[in-house]
Design a protein around this motif. Structure first.
Motif, PDB file in Angstrom:
ATOM      1  N   LEU A   1     -57.349   7.966   9.819  1.00 19.86           N
ATOM      2  CA  LEU A   1     -56.193   7.090   9.586  1.00 19.86           C
ATOM      3  C   LEU A   1     -55.099   7.838   8.839  1.00 19.86           C
ATOM      4  O   LEU A   1     -53.910   7.669   9.123  1.00 19.86           O
ATOM      5  N   PHE A   2     -55.497   8.634   7.875  1.00 16.40           N
ATOM      6  CA  PHE A   2     -54.516   9.412   7.118  1.00 16.40           C
ATOM      7  C   PHE A   2     -53.765  10.369   8.039  1.00 16.40           C
ATOM      8  O   PHE A   2     -52.544  10.497   7.964  1.00 16.40           O
ATOM      9  N   ALA A   3     -54.486  11.038   8.925  1.00 17.29           N
ATOM     10  CA  ALA A   3     -53.838  11.982   9.836  1.00 17.29           C
ATOM     11  C   ALA A   3     -52.826  11.272  10.731  1.00 17.29           C
ATOM     12  O   ALA A   3     -51.742  11.809  11.015  1.00 17.29           O
ATOM     13  N   ASP A   4     -53.155  10.062  11.169  1.00 20.52           N
ATOM     14  CA  ASP A   4     -52.271   9.327  12.075  1.00 20.52           C
ATOM     15  C   ASP A   4     -51.025   8.793  11.379  1.00 20.52           C
ATOM     16  O   ASP A   4     -50.009   8.517  12.039  1.00 20.52           O
TER      17      ASP A   4
ATOM     18  N   ARG B   1     -46.371  13.843  -5.695  1.00 17.09           N
ATOM     19  CA  ARG B   1     -47.761  14.277  -5.806  1.00 17.09           C
ATOM     20  C   ARG B   1     -48.619  13.362  -4.938  1.00 17.09           C
ATOM     21  O   ARG B   1     -48.811  12.190  -5.254  1.00 17.09           O
ATOM     22  N   LEU B   2     -49.119  13.894  -3.832  1.00 20.49           N
ATOM     23  CA  LEU B   2     -49.891  13.100  -2.882  1.00 20.49           C
ATOM     24  C   LEU B   2     -51.379  13.239  -3.182  1.00 20.49           C
ATOM     25  O   LEU B   2     -51.906  14.347  -3.295  1.00 20.49           O
ATOM     26  N   MET B   3     -52.061  12.117  -3.318  1.00 21.61           N
ATOM     27  CA  MET B   3     -53.511  12.095  -3.479  1.00 21.61           C
ATOM     28  C   MET B   3     -54.104  11.271  -2.342  1.00 21.61           C
ATOM     29  O   MET B   3     -53.689  10.136  -2.113  1.00 21.61           O
ATOM     30  N   HIS B   4     -55.075  11.861  -1.658  1.00 22.76           N
ATOM     31  CA  HIS B   4     -55.749  11.144  -0.567  1.00 22.76           C
ATOM     32  C   HIS B   4     -57.232  11.079  -0.867  1.00 22.76           C
ATOM     33  O   HIS B   4     -57.864  12.080  -1.220  1.00 22.76           O
ATOM     34  N   HIS B   5     -57.804   9.879  -0.706  1.00 15.77           N
ATOM     35  CA  HIS B   5     -59.226   9.666  -0.908  1.00 15.77           C
ATOM     36  C   HIS B   5     -59.838   9.269   0.436  1.00 15.77           C
ATOM     37  O   HIS B   5     -59.544   8.192   0.964  1.00 15.77           O
TER      38      HIS B   5
ATOM     39  N   ALA C   1     -45.391   9.278   9.005  1.00 12.80           N
ATOM     40  CA  ALA C   1     -44.617   8.112   8.572  1.00 12.80           C
ATOM     41  C   ALA C   1     -44.492   8.092   7.053  1.00 12.80           C
ATOM     42  O   ALA C   1     -43.418   7.774   6.504  1.00 12.80           O
ATOM     43  N   LEU C   2     -45.562   8.451   6.376  1.00 11.15           N
ATOM     44  CA  LEU C   2     -45.536   8.488   4.921  1.00 11.15           C
ATOM     45  C   LEU C   2     -44.593   9.569   4.414  1.00 11.15           C
ATOM     46  O   LEU C   2     -43.829   9.358   3.470  1.00 11.15           O
ATOM     47  N   ALA C   3     -44.623  10.724   5.069  1.00 15.92           N
ATOM     48  CA  ALA C   3     -43.727  11.821   4.680  1.00 15.92           C
ATOM     49  C   ALA C   3     -42.268  11.423   4.879  1.00 15.92           C
ATOM     50  O   ALA C   3     -41.404  11.712   4.029  1.00 15.92           O
ATOM     51  N   SER C   4     -41.966  10.762   5.993  1.00 18.38           N
ATOM     52  CA  SER C   4     -40.596  10.325   6.247  1.00 18.38           C
ATOM     53  C   SER C   4     -40.134   9.318   5.204  1.00 18.38           C
ATOM     54  O   SER C   4     -38.983   9.358   4.741  1.00 18.38           O
ATOM     55  N   PHE C   5     -41.032   8.434   4.812  1.00 17.96           N
ATOM     56  CA  PHE C   5     -40.704   7.444   3.786  1.00 17.96           C
ATOM     57  C   PHE C   5     -40.386   8.118   2.450  1.00 17.96           C
ATOM     58  O   PHE C   5     -39.371   7.815   1.822  1.00 17.96           O
ATOM     59  N   VAL C   6     -41.235   9.030   2.021  1.00 22.31           N
ATOM     60  CA  VAL C   6     -41.022   9.699   0.735  1.00 22.31           C
ATOM     61  C   VAL C   6     -39.747  10.528   0.755  1.00 22.31           C
ATOM     62  O   VAL C   6     -38.972  10.542  -0.202  1.00 22.31           O
ATOM     63  N   GLU C   7     -39.492  11.194   1.872  1.00 20.60           N
ATOM     64  CA  GLU C   7     -38.286  12.014   1.985  1.00 20.60           C
ATOM     65  C   GLU C   7     -37.026  11.172   1.841  1.00 20.60           C
ATOM     66  O   GLU C   7     -35.986  11.637   1.358  1.00 20.60           O
TER      67      GLU C   7
ATOM     68  N   PRO D   1     -53.232   0.143  10.465  1.00 15.99           N
ATOM     69  CA  PRO D   1     -52.385   1.261  10.918  1.00 15.99           C
ATOM     70  C   PRO D   1     -51.167   0.834  11.726  1.00 15.99           C
ATOM     71  O   PRO D   1     -50.086   1.412  11.577  1.00 15.99           O
ATOM     72  N   ALA D   2     -51.323  -0.167  12.583  1.00 19.08           N
ATOM     73  CA  ALA D   2     -50.204  -0.583  13.437  1.00 19.08           C
ATOM     74  C   ALA D   2     -49.039  -1.152  12.643  1.00 19.08           C
ATOM     75  O   ALA D   2     -47.901  -1.169  13.111  1.00 19.08           O
TER      76      ALA D   2
END
Length: 469
Positions: free
Chosen positions: A244-247, A39-43, A251-257, A128-129
């Motif tokens: 920042l979220f878009a960039d 469950r992804l929540m972005h603020h 990487a976040l999706a790959s981590f969760v997967e 981000p880097a």
């Protein structure tokens, strides 16, 4: 300096009025979506180029017997090293790469169904880097921590035990509060397992078992990791600017997967409300006296206006009777609107029975009435607490926690309206509930053996006595 100020002079001092207060709650943006079963929540908040990430895992998938291991388990994730590097190297790497990585647990009674919200969080922040490197570290910590590091875990267990015993007197009122509420709701019971007297007893036993049955202890830690860290049902909470979220989303999706996935089943922790009165003996010359009950169970219809009543009660009656006249370092009352748990507490108190009598007289004090000026001051004080400034990462975390506990914006607005509309009838309603508490509430006292024994002699059967230290 000793002359009393005249009312007409005091009236000249500028003060806030209720008309100066915002009537509406502060709302935060939250976008929810699915991310490989999580469950992804972005603020979308201005974070000045920093990404704040919270990974949440539902503790309800664990059997109740595993709960006391969690404080040490959380520490072990960050303080035992991994198969790639030792603890010191890992700590240095976290310092070089991130703004910090931490772990904690949160517990609360849900508002929408009275069940328990119980979560383990691993949190971190980075630019981000370095976000990808932070994710790598978090992944290694979650899945590759050296849970077989016997010597380090023994050292941490001894530190936990010694630290708890050292806090027993300085934090006595908190320990009493935790113990007092453990028999009232499941969330409070779990909190006591994780940080109360029960946890201290667990640590004392665990220190012995680390030497006598290390294989069993290690297997338990591994089982917690295998069951808890599951992307199905986890929460990923990110606070950052939209750009920042878009960039960093890929990487976040790959981590969760890459995290394990399985069908986890929530456990029934088997909680049954069984409050009891206890005298907990420690080597001390002062006492920490608590009395409480679940006001919802006693028929009280909870209102957020109770916060106004408690503010007045704490700063007038309890201050005068427990601290000024009674000689304690402090006296207060606490009420959790979500669970209904209420407690009276004293801090470094030379009295015991006298303080209990003060608690039982609180209802009468509330019925004495409150002037408009004092009522306005109390309302302003409660709103001030509610509107206390938060750092941006705390804003994102708070928004997530409200969702996990069923605290909708509509409920928040209702609570604010109740606070702003507090009146004498709210004082009377809580007074009625405290009358019932005086009769049916239970007592927990942490203090010296002489004082506890004397109280039991004067009021036979008041407390079940046990030695803590």
């Amino acid at each position: 300096q000793e002359e009393v100020d005249r009312p007409e002079d005091l009236a000249k001092i500028p003060t806030l009025t209720l008309g100066d207060l915002d009537r509406t709650i502060r709302m935060l943006p939250t976008d929810e979506s699915d991310l490989f079963g999580a469950r992804l929540m972005h603020h979308d908040l201005p974070t000045l180029g920093i990404l704040y990430l919270d990974l949440g895992f539902d503790l309800k998938v664990l059997e109740p017997a595993l709960l006391p291991y969690l404080p040490l388990f959380g520490r072990a994730l960050l303080q035992t090293g991994t198969s790639k590097e030792d603890f010191v190297s890992l700590t240095q790497r976290i310092g070089r790469t991130t703004g910090g990585i931490s772990q904690h647990r949160s517990l609360a009674t849900r508002l929408d169904n009275d069940e328990t919200a119980a979560w383990f969080f691993l949190s971190g922040k980075s630019v981000p880097a370095k976000f990808g490197e932070m994710l790598d570290i978090m992944g290694e910590v979650l899945l590759d921590a050296r849970l077989d590091n016997k010597e380090r875990i023994r050292q941490m267990a001894l530190e936990e035990k010694a630290g708890f015993e050292a806090r027993m007197i300085p934090a006595g009122n908190s320990i009493v509060d935790t113990r007092l509420k453990a028999g009232l709701t499941e969330a409070s019971w779990a909190a006591e397992q994780l940080g109360g007297v029960s946890y201290l007893n667990f640590l004392r036993d665990l220190v012995k078992r680390i030497d006598s049955d290390w294989a069993g202890v290690e297997a338990t830690f591994r089982r917690i990791r295998d069951v808890l860290f599951n992307r199905k049902g986890m929460v990923v909470n990110l606070t950052a600017d939209a750009s920042l979220f878009a960039d960093t989303r890929d990487a976040l999706a790959s981590f969760v997967e890459g995290l394990p996935q399985s069908d986890a089943v929530a456990h029934d922790w088997g909680f049954a409300a069984e409050p009891k009165s206890e005298g907990l003996v420690i080597p001390a010359q002062v006492n920490y006296v608590g009395k409480g009950a679940n006001l919802k169970a006693l028929g009280y219809e909870a209102s957020a206006a109770s916060a106004v009543v408690l503010r007045f009660l704490n700063t007038t009656y309890l201050w005068d009777k427990v601290r000024v006249q009674g000689g304690a370092y402090g006296g207060s009352s606490r009420f959790d609107l979500s669970s209904g748990n209420f407690s009276f507490l004293s801090y470094r108190d030379p009295n015991l029975l006298k303080t209990l009598d003060v608690y039982d007289g609180a209802a009468k004090a509330l019925r004495a009435g409150i002037g408009e000026t004092d009522l306005t001051r109390s309302i302003i004080g409660v709103i001030g607490d509610a509107d206390r400034p938060e750092f941006v990462d705390s804003k994102g975390y708070s928004a997530m926690w409200r969702i996990l506990t069923g605290t909708t914006d509509a409920i928040r607005q209702q609570r604010r309206d109740e606070i702003l509309g507090a009146s004498q009838k709210d004082f009377s309603a809580l007074a009625d509930a405290l009358d019932v508490l005086a009769e049916k509430g239970h007592v927990v006292v942490l203090g010296g053996e002489t004082a506890i024994k004397a109280a039991n002699d004067q009021r036979p059967g008041l407390m079940e006595v046990s030695k803590v230290m």
